[in-house]
Design a protein around this motif. Structure first.
Motif, PDB file in Angstrom:
ATOM      1  N   LYS A  42       0.865  -1.182   0.000  1.00  9.19           N
ATOM      2  CA  LYS A  42       0.000   0.000   0.000  1.00  9.19           C
ATOM      3  C   LYS A  42       0.894   1.221   0.000  1.00  9.19           C
ATOM      4  O   LYS A  42       1.899   1.248   0.718  1.00  9.19           O
ATOM      5  N   PRO A  43       0.561   2.257  -0.782  1.00  9.73           N
ATOM      6  CA  PRO A  43       1.398   3.460  -0.802  1.00  9.73           C
ATOM      7  C   PRO A  43       1.609   4.013   0.611  1.00  9.73           C
ATOM      8  O   PRO A  43       0.676   4.099   1.404  1.00  9.73           O
ATOM      9  N   ILE A  76       6.938   1.299   0.575  1.00 11.27           N
ATOM     10  CA  ILE A  76       6.186   1.412  -0.673  1.00 11.27           C
ATOM     11  C   ILE A  76       5.977   2.891  -0.991  1.00 11.27           C
ATOM     12  O   ILE A  76       5.504   3.655  -0.155  1.00 11.27           O
ATOM     13  N   GLU A  77       6.356   3.299  -2.182  1.00 10.09           N
ATOM     14  CA  GLU A  77       6.238   4.687  -2.618  1.00 10.09           C
ATOM     15  C   GLU A  77       4.936   4.902  -3.384  1.00 10.09           C
ATOM     16  O   GLU A  77       4.053   5.575  -2.901  1.00 10.09           O
ATOM     17  N   GLN A  78       4.867   4.359  -4.601  1.00 15.57           N
ATOM     18  CA  GLN A  78       3.716   4.599  -5.471  1.00 15.57           C
ATOM     19  C   GLN A  78       3.136   3.301  -5.999  1.00 15.57           C
ATOM     20  O   GLN A  78       3.879   2.347  -6.257  1.00 15.57           O
ATOM     21  N   ILE A  79       1.830   3.318  -6.169  1.00 17.18           N
ATOM     22  CA  ILE A  79       1.123   2.236  -6.855  1.00 17.18           C
ATOM     23  C   ILE A  79       0.131   2.899  -7.803  1.00 17.18           C
ATOM     24  O   ILE A  79      -0.818   3.536  -7.363  1.00 17.18           O
ATOM     25  N   GLN A  80       0.410   2.796  -9.079  1.00 18.64           N
ATOM     26  CA  GLN A  80      -0.498   3.294 -10.124  1.00 18.64           C
ATOM     27  C   GLN A  80      -0.933   2.067 -10.920  1.00 18.64           C
ATOM     28  O   GLN A  80      -0.149   1.554 -11.726  1.00 18.64           O
TER      29      GLN A  80
END
Length: 162
Positions: A42-43, A76-80
């Motif tokens: 998760k971001p 976790i940084e980004q989730i696109q």
């Protein structure tokens, strides 16, 4: 040649949704990559990862076994969805008793692009030039080879688990 950034690209002959799930599901990612995570991706989340041998390739699993059980943090940084997944970690953080917490983390970015024959996956790890000089070259060299293996692992995983 850059000493700060590693980039690897592979064409995966699988549907975009399938590749995305292999990257974005922490359990599935861990199975092929060779890690066990304590939570879902998760971001903004900080997870604990434990090295476990990959279930995809026995030759790679043998290389991972000496480090089995070593744990470290992954942020976790980004989730696109179906486009990008990124995290930060301490590369090569496998020395028992060494405290890596004061060192900068490198950024790992997985980018997906749908192409006519499947999905182009590009993995980039950057930030090596910020690491302490004593660890920089070793971490870069280890991960340069490591990302080559990782690309083969996800390709094999997707072929075995369509």
């Amino acid at each position: 040649m850059s000493t700060d950034c590693i980039e690897k690209t592979i064409l995966l002959r699988a549907p975009l949704k399938r590749v995305w799930h292999a990257l974005s599901d922490s359990t599935e990612f861990g199975n092929w990559f060779g890690m066990r995570f304590n939570a879902a991706f998760k971001p903004g989340a900080t997870l604990t990862a434990v090295i476990v041998p990959t279930k995809v390739n026995e030759e790679v699993a043998k290389k991972q076994r000496p480090y089995e059980g070593i744990s470290f943090e992954v942020k976790i940084e980004q989730i696109q969805p179906e486009r990008l997944f990124s995290f930060r970690w301490h590369p090569g953080a496998v020395e028992p008793g060494y405290d890596y917490s004061s060192e900068p983390m490198t950024l790992v970015v997985f980018r997906l692009e749908k192409v006519p024959d499947g999905v182009q996956l590009t993995v980039t790890e950057s930030g090596f030039d910020q690491l302490p000089l004593a660890r920089r070259a070793k971490a870069f060299t280890a991960n340069e080879g490591g990302w080559t293996l990782v690309m083969k692992l996800i390709e094999e995983h997707l072929a075995k688990n369509p």
